[in-house]
Design a protein around this motif. Sequence first.
Motif, short mmCIF file in Angstrom:
data_model
loop_
_atom_site.label_atom_id
_atom_site.label_comp_id
_atom_site.label_asym_id
_atom_site.label_seq_id
_atom_site.Cartn_x
_atom_site.Cartn_y
_atom_site.Cartn_z
N GLU A 1 -2.75 5.46 -16.67
CA GLU A 1 -3.73 5.87 -15.65
C GLU A 1 -3.61 7.36 -15.37
N GLU A 2 -2.38 7.86 -15.32
CA GLU A 2 -2.18 9.29 -15.06
C GLU A 2 -2.77 10.13 -16.19
N THR B 1 6.14 12.18 -9.60
CA THR B 1 6.10 12.49 -11.02
C THR B 1 7.54 12.42 -11.54
N GLN C 1 3.87 5.54 -5.70
CA GLN C 1 3.68 5.59 -7.16
C GLN C 1 2.68 6.68 -7.53
N ARG C 2 1.66 6.85 -6.70
CA ARG C 2 0.63 7.86 -6.99
C ARG C 2 1.16 9.27 -6.83
N ARG C 3 2.07 9.47 -5.87
CA ARG C 3 2.53 10.82 -5.54
C ARG C 3 3.63 11.34 -6.46
N GLN D 1 0.82 -1.20 0.00
CA GLN D 1 0.00 0.00 0.00
C GLN D 1 0.86 1.26 0.00
N ALA E 1 2.15 1.74 -3.48
CA ALA E 1 1.10 2.29 -4.34
C ALA E 1 0.93 3.79 -4.10
N GLU E 2 1.01 4.20 -2.85
CA GLU E 2 0.90 5.63 -2.53
C GLU E 2 2.09 6.40 -3.07
N ALA F 1 4.91 10.04 -13.91
CA ALA F 1 4.26 8.75 -13.67
C ALA F 1 5.12 7.62 -14.23
N LEU G 1 0.91 2.82 -15.14
CA LEU G 1 0.88 4.03 -14.31
C LEU G 1 0.80 5.29 -15.16
N GLU H 1 -5.31 9.15 -17.96
CA GLU H 1 -6.70 8.69 -18.10
C GLU H 1 -6.91 8.08 -19.49
#
Length: 417
Positions: free
Chosen positions: A157-158, A139, A135-137, A129, A132-133, A141, A154, A160
């Motif tokens: 998804e970034e 840049t 990876q989300r934060r 987890q 994943a956080e 991506a 990734l 869309e």
Amino acid sequence: MTPGIGLVTAQRQSFVLQHSMTLLRMSTAELTDFLQETAARNPLLRVARPRRLFIGNAATDVLEAVAEAEASSLYAHVSGELSGLLSKGGLLARAVTALMEELEPSGWFGGDLAQIAQRIGIGVPVLAQVLAEVQRRVTPAGLFARDLAECLRLQLEEQEALTPDLEALLPHLGVLERGTPADLARAAGLAPEAVRAGLARLRGLDPKPGARFVTDPTLGREPDAVVERGAQGWEVRLLREAQPALAVVPLPGRGQTQDLAEAQRQARMLKQALALRVSAMRQVLRALVARQQGYFDHGAEALAPLTMAALAEATGFHASTVSRVLNGYLLETPQGMIAARMLCAGAASKGTGAHSRAQVVARLRAHLGAEDSAAPLSDARLAEILLSEGITVSRRMVAKYRQQAGFAPAALRRRRA
């Protein structure tokens, strides 16, 4: 000793220790800037900057070269991006730091979650987890991806842009290593036209988002330390010229004031803190060199697995402090000029961790360089050869390390008759 004097001494020691830890986390450029700013306020403090280098006909300041390299480095970038998580401290900061330590120059995450989780005392699902956080934060991506498919996912998804067709395509990209787009279409259950459109979309993404941050700090500047053979094996010697130095001006014989006396006290404590910083750096580097004796004798094939956490345990410092000491630090070695961080090579073998990733890449280069181009070695065959040498890696990891070594898949290496 009276209680009052003992209290003052304890406070002074605490001040020096706190300052030494603060200085230890600074790069050479940051340290010099800090010392110069302090000296501008303290009339009894003098700072000697590291020497200047001459490249061609132009004089280039060593610190400017270091600062530019560090400012654009991948590690410095993600440290800034993840500062919010790191500032929370505790187990979360330890987890993020451990993940950062396994970040490869390509921007991919090369570590093993189970091994990291066991080392820092956290559950694998929780660490996943945190990853994943992270990876989300960060840049751009794709940083901290564990493989090509995740890296591309990734990014999609970034943007869309992750369509059902691309979702079906990503898990089967490995088919292209030995097959054709038609084989990929069958594996993904897609029409050839959808595969062609999907591949065209994927080619617009960056498979190595960390590469844009890679700089070569060895260009235009000298090393911070030298590794040379001594009576007890390979030893490290710090170069005085590569570090800023402090001098404390004596108090004048006349005209002494309370402010000058306080300025001298502060200057002396800062000089002691700087000396402790140098001592700590020497401890970390000595521990690093002691654990990589084989590398200095034989090169990358003898580079032993080593983590920042292991160095931290050996020296008594926090892993983040060890990481900061090594960041941007250059060593002159029998194998050439290298970044000190390069010697912290993660393990490639599962279980025992007896071999580093650098060792695996070096062995792959040796085997691929000697192969028969009419019958090139497949990744599966390479995995078998490595296993016979006592190196246990999967075919998928062999493919990853082969790419890092700069070799195309076997089908593209085959010499046509």
